[in-house]
Design an enzyme around this catalytic site. Structure first.
Site, short mmCIF file in Angstrom:
data_model
loop_
_atom_site.label_atom_id
_atom_site.label_comp_id
_atom_site.label_asym_id
_atom_site.label_seq_id
_atom_site.Cartn_x
_atom_site.Cartn_y
_atom_site.Cartn_z
N ARG A 34 0.83 -1.22 0.00
CA ARG A 34 0.00 0.00 0.00
C ARG A 34 0.86 1.26 0.00
O ARG A 34 0.42 2.30 -0.45
CB ARG A 34 -0.92 0.01 1.23
CG ARG A 34 -2.03 -1.03 1.18
CD ARG A 34 -2.67 -1.20 2.53
NE ARG A 34 -1.68 -1.65 3.51
CZ ARG A 34 -1.94 -1.90 4.79
NH1 ARG A 34 -3.16 -1.74 5.25
NH2 ARG A 34 -0.99 -2.30 5.61
N ASP A 58 -4.68 -2.59 -1.59
CA ASP A 58 -4.96 -3.19 -0.29
C ASP A 58 -5.49 -4.60 -0.57
O ASP A 58 -6.52 -4.74 -1.25
CB ASP A 58 -6.01 -2.34 0.45
CG ASP A 58 -6.25 -2.82 1.87
OD1 ASP A 58 -6.16 -4.05 2.11
OD2 ASP A 58 -6.53 -1.96 2.74
N TYR A 151 -5.35 -14.13 15.29
CA TYR A 151 -4.17 -14.16 14.40
C TYR A 151 -3.79 -15.61 14.11
O TYR A 151 -3.54 -15.98 12.95
CB TYR A 151 -2.99 -13.40 15.02
CG TYR A 151 -1.75 -13.48 14.15
CD1 TYR A 151 -1.70 -12.84 12.91
CD2 TYR A 151 -0.64 -14.24 14.54
CE1 TYR A 151 -0.59 -12.96 12.08
CE2 TYR A 151 0.48 -14.35 13.73
CZ TYR A 151 0.50 -13.70 12.51
OH TYR A 151 1.61 -13.82 11.69
#
Ligand code: NDP
Ligand code: 8X3
Length: 251
Positions: A34, A58, A151
């Site tokens: 990005r 993105d 995560y």
């Protein structure tokens, strides 16, 4: 045929080191991220060695991903190596206190983003009957640690996707390598702790963490293997690390 590697998350850490490593062995590069300023700097640096194209998008935004990858013209369409590296952890908290925006960022980036990029690139590899996908998973995809459920789940998904990709793509001449690093000192912890440099620094105190170049070497090894060899899965820990959060610290 000249090899072309498309690397997501090339602006920092493991992706950046991988771009430099693959340039050293003469592989042309499509570098994604990005942060446009960093992509431009990298284009200047590595453009002196190999052909370089940069794309900024993105990975979470499917339309952006598709438009950027469809903009590739001519030989740039013939991606031979896809390094699905873009991703991050956001936050570290017990599940009942988790921030749902952080969960979205991890699931959308680490899982759906990897899928969107792969969906755009894989049909060309299948058609050309050649290609290599390297998915950057994590030790966190193989074991779950406290406060890291989402995560870890996102990286467990990468592990499953790597296996599924290999099942679907082998007959089309496309190899899939899954690389699961342990603690690598990059901007990872700075992002996880939302810019808190002191807290991020503590993650790597008292032991020698992996360097991004260690993982880049592994990527280079996997993509350089001869045609009859598939490096399916590599787990790479720091020397002082025996599990994700079990690290022998000398201070
Ligand atoms: P960094 O934070 O240094 O790099 C992350 C890279 O991913 C940056 O180039 C960033 O680029 C890119 N990125 C993040 N989110 C997006 C997004 N939504 N769209 C596009 N690009 C994005 O971390 P690492 O180099 O450590 O992380 C790379 C990969 O390695 C990640 O998948 C991470 O989960 C994994 N990993 C890291 C470990 C570690 O200890 N560091 C260990 C195991 C796995 P930009 O901001 O310019 O978009
Ligand atoms: C990054 C490594 O163990 O901090 O995936 O989650 S860990």
């Amino acid at each position: 045929m000249k090899k072309i590697a498309l690397i997501t998350g090339a602006t920092s850490g493991i992706g950046l080191a991988t771009a430099r490593r693959l340039a050293q062995v003469g592989i042309d590069l499509i570098l994604c991220g990005r942060r446009i300023d960093r992509l431009k700097e990298l284009e200047q640096e590595l453009g002196a060695i190999v052909k370089v194209k940069t794309l900024h998008f993105d990975v979470r935004a499917e339309a952006e991903v598709t438009a950027a990858l469809q903009s590739l013209e001519g030989d740039w369409q013939n991606v031979t190596i896809l390094v699905n590296n873009a991703g991050n952890a956001h936050g570290l908290s017990s599940i009942e206190e988790g921030n749902t925006a952080d969960w979205d960022a991890m699931i959308d980036g680490n899982v759906k983003g990897l899928l969107y990029v792969s969906r755009a690139i894989l049909p060309g590899m299948v058609e050309r009957k050649t290609g290599h996908v390297v998915n950057i998973s994590s030790i966190a995809g193989k074991e779950t640690y406290r406060n890291g459920a989402v995560y870890c789940a996102s990286k467990a998904a990468v592990e499953a996707i790597s296996q599924g990709m290999r099942l679907d793509l082998t007959e089309h001449g496309v190899k899939v390598t899954n690389i699961a690093p342990g603690a690598v000192e990059t901007e990872f912890s700075l992002v996880r702790f939302k810019g808190d440099a002191e807290r991020a620094g503590k993650v790597y105190q008292g032991f020698e963490p992996l360097r991004p170049e260690d993982i880049a070497d592994a990527v280079c090894y996997a993509v350089s293997a001869p045609a009859h060899v598939t490096i399916a899965d590599m787990t790479i820990l720091a020397g002082a690390q025996s599990q994700a959060t079990t690290i022998f610290r000398n201070s």
